[in-house]
Design an enzyme around this catalytic site. Structure first.
Site, PDB file in Angstrom:
ATOM      1  N   GLU A  79       0.852  -1.194   0.000  1.00 33.21           N
ATOM      2  CA  GLU A  79       0.000   0.000   0.000  1.00 33.21           C
ATOM      3  C   GLU A  79       0.889   1.246   0.000  1.00 33.21           C
ATOM      4  OE1 GLU A  79      -2.882   2.573  -0.200  1.00 33.21           O
ATOM      5  OE2 GLU A  79      -3.338   0.430  -0.193  1.00 33.21           O
ATOM      6  N   LYS A 259      -8.514  -0.793  10.973  1.00 32.16           N
ATOM      7  CA  LYS A 259      -7.810  -1.304   9.792  1.00 32.16           C
ATOM      8  C   LYS A 259      -6.619  -0.410   9.475  1.00 32.16           C
ATOM      9  CE  LYS A 259      -6.945  -1.793   5.201  1.00 32.16           C
ATOM     10  NZ  LYS A 259      -6.168  -0.885   4.324  1.00 32.16           N
ATOM     11  N   ASP A 275       4.026 -13.492  13.550  1.00 35.18           N
ATOM     12  CA  ASP A 275       2.710 -13.964  13.122  1.00 35.18           C
ATOM     13  C   ASP A 275       1.728 -12.792  13.194  1.00 35.18           C
ATOM     14  OD1 ASP A 275       0.353 -15.218  12.576  1.00 35.18           O
ATOM     15  OD2 ASP A 275       0.576 -16.813  14.056  1.00 35.18           O
ATOM     16  N   HIS A 372      -3.347  10.126  -0.637  1.00 35.30           N
ATOM     17  CA  HIS A 372      -3.375   8.832  -1.312  1.00 35.30           C
ATOM     18  C   HIS A 372      -3.177   8.974  -2.816  1.00 35.30           C
ATOM     19  CE1 HIS A 372      -4.831   5.582   1.505  1.00 35.30           C
ATOM     20  NE2 HIS A 372      -4.843   6.651   2.285  1.00 35.30           N
TER      21      HIS A 372
END
Length: 422
Positions: A79, A259, A275, A372
């Site tokens: 991203e 998120k 992990d 973005h």
């Protein structure tokens, strides 16, 4: 008679031939896969049915000041905006004095689930009377961990239903993630509960809900450091507090809020061979600990400062598993200069807080898309075939388009190349 060889038993080269013969890949695709098999001997040790290394880009975030220590942070993510935003958030916080962290304990939880219980209260009393015995059995199953100063610390028994009980053990796994140690110890306890206590054991396994491995990171930022494009820092701070409140009240917003936090946390954990899926699961469970899913951060105003705090489970490690054998993980560990699991947990939580600050600041000021879009347009330029200096030139041209897409980008790239030819 020819012996049938299973796919996982075949040598790496013959696995590719099998895929080719089964028309799953073409000759050109086989060649491409071969170029991405960077170390198939190591790959065979790490994953099943290995064919190649699927790579993700790694970048660096700077500006981290955690508990007075400067840190460089490798992040693995596809991203484009994650690292740029993280750098921005970390820089603001570092300028304000950095992150302050707190870890009360670092214990993993293992479970032995007992089923078909006739008298739950009697079984619970029986197990409670033998807590020290169960701790000894668990520690005997993993003497190397005990030798390093770790091991089982306490036992807790929970009645999940009239016929179902969970016997929980808290285990100090020292500097490792600890999954193998916990599972081994819980299986030993489970065998004892089955043979000596005559109980039906459904399963014996660790829990990734590491509520006894919580880490907290906080920061305090003067309003003046939040000034942006003619908008006062005080105004932005108040908007960030409102956005934080929204994530506490509305699960639809909270999911996106968290998120964004995990964008940064996952990127670091992947770079360090941890992990990240376990941390994701535990973080989202912790966000729902009171029955409603909420944001993992809270922002408030104290005097003339914006104060932020994040708290979440962090069952991570700096030794064991792929951490000790993947070359890039070893390089990343060296780059970061981190020696202990607690130090890593403090940093990772701080990464989540910096990521959240950058996202909320953008959302309540210029909007999330402005930052973005520049990076997304760069990806679009590469997608349509721009190379070298063409990427920057085409990205600038696309910024002037109302709705830049593949068709527009391809057209602009062709025009750029014709102009260059002329």
């Amino acid at each position: 008679m020819t012996k049938f060889i299973k796919f996982y038993q075949k040598k790496w080269h013959y696995r590719l031939i099998t895929l080719l013969n089964d028309d799953l890949i073409s000759d050109d695709e086989k060649t491409e896969i071969e170029t991405h098999a960077l170390n198939h001997e190591l790959g065979d040790q790490i994953t099943e049915n290995y064919i190649a290394d699927f790579t993700l880009p790694e970048g660096i975030a700077f500006n981290y000041l955690v508990d007075g220590k400067k840190m460089t942070v490798p992040m693995v993510t596809e991203e484009p905006s994650v690292i740029a935003a993280n750098n921005n958030g970390a820089k603001i916080i570092a300028t304000a004095g950095g992150f302050t962290t707190k870890i009360e304990s670092r214990l993993m939880i293992g479970q032995v689930i007992l089923e078909n219980i006739d008298d739950a209260d009697n079984v619970i009393n029986q197990i409670n009377e033998h807590q020290l015995d169960l701790i000894k059995i668990a520690n005997t199953a993993r003497p190397s961990l005990v030798k390093r100063g770790g091991g089982a610390r306490w036992v807790r028994v929970r009645k999940l239903a009239a016929d179902l009980i969970s016997v929980d053990l808290a285990i100090d796994v020292q500097e490792a993630m600890g999954a193998n140690s916990v599972n081994t110890m819980m299986e030993a306890v489970g065998e004892t509960l089955q043979t000596q206590f005559k109980q039906d054991v459904l399963m014996s396994i660790l829990s990734n809900y590491a509520t006894d491995s919580l880490v907290e990171s906080s920061c305090s930022i003067p309003f003046t450091l939040l000034d942006s494009a003619g908008i006062s820092g005080e105004h932005i701070a108040k908007k960030i507090v409102s956005a934080s409140r929204l994530a506490q009240l509305d699960p639809y917003r909270a999911v996106t809020h968290n998120k964004g936090i995990m964008n940064g946390i996952d990127a670091v954990l992947i770079a360090l061979g941890n992990d990240w899926r376990a941390v994701e699961a535990g973080a989202h469970a912790y966000a729902s600990k009171d029955g409603q899913y909420r944001g993992l951060t809270k922002w408030s105003i104290v005097s003339d400062n914006l104060v932020g705090i994040i708290k979440l489970p962090m069952p991570i490690g700096v030794v064991g598993g792929s951490i000790d054998i993947v070359p890039m993980v070893k390089i990343n560990k060296k780059m970061m200069g981190i020696k202990s699991a607690k130090e890593l947990a403090s940093l990772v939580a701080s990464v989540g807080l910096a990521q959240n600050l950058a996202a909320l600041k953008a959302l309540v000021s210029e909007g999330i898309q402005k930052g973005h879009m520049g990076l997304q347009l760069k990806s679009l330029a590469v997608k349509v075939g721009a190379v070298d200096e063409e990427v920057a030139q085409l990205t600038e041209l696309l910024k002037n388009e109302n709705r830049p897409d593949t068709e527009v980008a391809t057209k602009k790239l062709n025009e750029l190349r014709k102009k260059g030819d002329n």
